[in-house]
Design an enzyme around this catalytic site. Structure first.
Site, PDB file in Angstrom:
ATOM      1  N   ASN A   1       0.898  -1.229   0.054  1.00  0.00           N
ATOM      2  CA  ASN A   1       0.130   0.041   0.000  1.00  0.00           C
ATOM      3  C   ASN A   1       0.973   1.217   0.103  1.00  0.00           C
ATOM      4  OD1 ASN A   1      -1.799   2.042   0.413  1.00  0.00           O
ATOM      5  ND2 ASN A   1      -2.200   1.501   2.770  1.00  0.00           N
ATOM      6  N   TRP A   2       1.085   1.983  -1.098  1.00  0.00           N
ATOM      7  CA  TRP A   2       1.991   3.178  -1.262  1.00  0.00           C
ATOM      8  C   TRP A   2       1.388   4.213  -0.475  1.00  0.00           C
ATOM      9  CZ3 TRP A   2       5.087   3.598  -6.348  1.00  0.00           C
ATOM     10  CH2 TRP A   2       5.724   2.504  -6.498  1.00  0.00           C
ATOM     11  N   LYS A   3       0.025   4.302  -0.197  1.00  0.00           N
ATOM     12  CA  LYS A   3      -0.632   5.541   0.574  1.00  0.00           C
ATOM     13  C   LYS A   3      -0.222   6.446  -0.653  1.00  0.00           C
ATOM     14  CE  LYS A   3       0.358   3.359   4.791  1.00  0.00           C
ATOM     15  NZ  LYS A   3       0.265   3.609   6.272  1.00  0.00           N
TER      16      LYS A   3
ATOM     17  N   HIS B   1      -9.521   0.951   5.021  1.00  0.00           N
ATOM     18  CA  HIS B   1      -8.134   1.203   5.823  1.00  0.00           C
ATOM     19  C   HIS B   1      -8.238   2.087   6.908  1.00  0.00           C
ATOM     20  CE1 HIS B   1      -3.986   2.466   6.602  1.00  0.00           C
ATOM     21  NE2 HIS B   1      -3.625   1.408   5.848  1.00  0.00           N
TER      22      HIS B   1
ATOM     23  N   GLU C   1      -6.666   4.467   8.025  1.00  0.00           N
ATOM     24  CA  GLU C   1      -6.682   5.710   7.556  1.00  0.00           C
ATOM     25  C   GLU C   1      -7.809   6.490   7.179  1.00  0.00           C
ATOM     26  OE1 GLU C   1      -2.786   5.601   5.656  1.00  0.00           O
ATOM     27  OE2 GLU C   1      -1.896   4.963   7.436  1.00  0.00           O
TER      28      GLU C   1
ATOM     29  N   GLU D   1      -5.369  -5.072  10.556  1.00  0.00           N
ATOM     30  CA  GLU D   1      -4.281  -4.352  10.628  1.00  0.00           C
ATOM     31  C   GLU D   1      -4.567  -3.359  12.049  1.00  0.00           C
ATOM     32  OE1 GLU D   1      -2.176  -3.030   6.933  1.00  0.00           O
ATOM     33  OE2 GLU D   1      -3.876  -1.533   6.978  1.00  0.00           O
TER      34      GLU D   1
ATOM     35  N   GLY E   1       2.636   1.830  10.847  1.00  0.00           N
ATOM     36  CA  GLY E   1       3.628   2.939  10.643  1.00  0.00           C
ATOM     37  C   GLY E   1       4.337   3.327  11.873  1.00  0.00           C
TER      38      GLY E   1
ATOM     39  N   SER F   1       3.356  -2.516  10.310  1.00  0.00           N
ATOM     40  CA  SER F   1       5.088  -2.500  10.326  1.00  0.00           C
ATOM     41  C   SER F   1       5.895  -3.771  10.048  1.00  0.00           C
ATOM     42  CB  SER F   1       5.217  -2.231  11.864  1.00  0.00           C
ATOM     43  OG  SER F   1       4.905  -0.972  12.366  1.00  0.00           O
TER      44      SER F   1
ATOM     45  N   GLY G   1       2.757  -1.181   4.072  1.00  0.00           N
ATOM     46  CA  GLY G   1       2.751  -0.098   3.777  1.00  0.00           C
ATOM     47  C   GLY G   1       4.439   0.583   3.494  1.00  0.00           C
ATOM     48  N   GLY G   2       4.857   1.110   4.418  1.00  0.00           N
ATOM     49  CA  GLY G   2       6.154   1.871   4.176  1.00  0.00           C
ATOM     50  C   GLY G   2       7.195   1.032   3.551  1.00  0.00           C
TER      51      GLY G   2
HETATM   52  C1  PEP Z   1      -0.420  -0.027   5.899  1.00  0.00           C
HETATM   53  O1  PEP Z   1      -0.598   1.152   5.601  1.00  0.00           O
HETATM   54  O2  PEP Z   1      -1.383  -0.614   5.424  1.00  0.00           O
HETATM   55  C2  PEP Z   1       0.443  -0.455   6.851  1.00  0.00           C
HETATM   56  C3  PEP Z   1       0.384  -1.611   7.183  1.00  0.00           C
HETATM   57  O3  PEP Z   1       1.703   0.417   6.749  1.00  0.00           O
HETATM   58  P1  PEP Z   1       3.060   0.082   7.620  1.00  0.00           P
HETATM   59  O4  PEP Z   1       3.516  -1.474   6.905  1.00  0.00           O
HETATM   60  O5  PEP Z   1       3.814   1.121   7.213  1.00  0.00           O
HETATM   61  O6  PEP Z   1       2.894  -0.061   8.812  1.00  0.00           O
END
Ligand code: PEP
Length: 245
Positions: free
Chosen positions: A8-10, A90, A92, A160, A166, A205, A226-227
């Site tokens: 997920n590049w957000k 999600h 967010e 999640e 993050g 994470s 994500g990241g």
């Molecule tokens: C996400 O945004 O779905 C996520 C899991 O982010 P991260 O891996 O950066 O915690």
């Protein structure tokens, strides 16, 4: 069941980053399915860059097909641009856009209408976990966000925990196994025995250093990253750790 490793590049990524998708696609493993969800502006170009070796998805969609919804993107538009999946609910989106479980369910239904696979996200906040309410909270989210009659083959659930996204914090292996088992039981209760085939991804994470351990856990059908999905090298180290059975 093959694991699905989804990125997920957000709100990250310009045309200059398409090389990361080319590199991920070029190194796609035979034993796992890969998906990158870039921002909507990159979906069409990402689908070209992926050359069919990995799937491309959206990060959200509107519930309607079209209409006066400035700034929104429909599931049909994502499909038309080359997406095969869409993330809905999600944390967010739930947090910053006030999306309710009912809104998430409507978006999942829109995804299926457009012939996309819906990745329905659920997860508790830190306060909810500390209060011992994590299982209940996720159960309520599943009841409200996963519509009855969900098509099994086009449904993915992502667990999640909000406090792990993050932050570098990850639940214990025992907590992940307990929650994934709980989600499986809830899905079977809601959708029937066929729901044993719905992949349940862990997200929060995930990084090269913890991917193998997490992906080996019972009922973990893959990861939502994500990241660490922004760089092909990091994402590669994660998808290489996918289970081979
Ligand atoms: C996400 O945004 O779905 C996520 C899991 O982010 P991260 O891996 O950066 O915690």
């Amino acid at each position: 069941m093959r694991q699905l490793i989804a990125g997920n590049w957000k709100m990250n990524g310009l045309g200059a980053q398409l090389g990361e998708i080319e590199s991920i696609a070029a190194n796609a493993p035979a034993h796992a399915d890969l998906l990158i969800c870039p921002p909507a502006t990159l979906i069409a170009r990402a689908a070209e860059a992926a050359k069919g070796r990995i799937a491309i998805g959206g990060q959200d969609c509107h519930a309607e097909i079209s209409g006066a919804f400035t700034g929104d993107v429909s599931a049909e538009m994502l499909k038309d641009a080359g997406a095969r999946f869409v993330i809905v609910g999600h944390s967010e989106r739930r947090q910053y856009h006030g999306e309710s479980d009912a809104a998430v369910a409507a978006k999942a239904t829109a995804a299926w209408r457009a012939d996309l696979t819906a990745i329905i996200c659920v997860g508790e906040t830190e306060a909810e976990r500390e209060a011992g309410r994590a299982l209940d909270v996720v159960g309520v989210q599943l009841a409200g966000s996963v519509p009855s009659g969900a098509p099994i083959e086009a449904t993915v659930v992502a667990y999640e925990p909000v406090w792990a996204i993050g932050t570098g914090k990850v639940p214990t292996n025992g907590d992940i196994v307990q929650m994934h088992g709980h989600i499986r039981a809830r899905l079977v209760a809601q959708l029937g025995e066929g729901a044993r085939k719905v992949p349940i991804l862990y997200g929060g994470s995930v990084k090269p250093s913890n991917a193998a351990e997490i992906l080996a856990l019972a009922e973990v059908g893959g990861a939502l990253v994500g990241g660490a999905s922004l760089k092909a090298a990091d994402f590669g180290a994660i998808f290489s750790a996918a289970r081979k059975d």
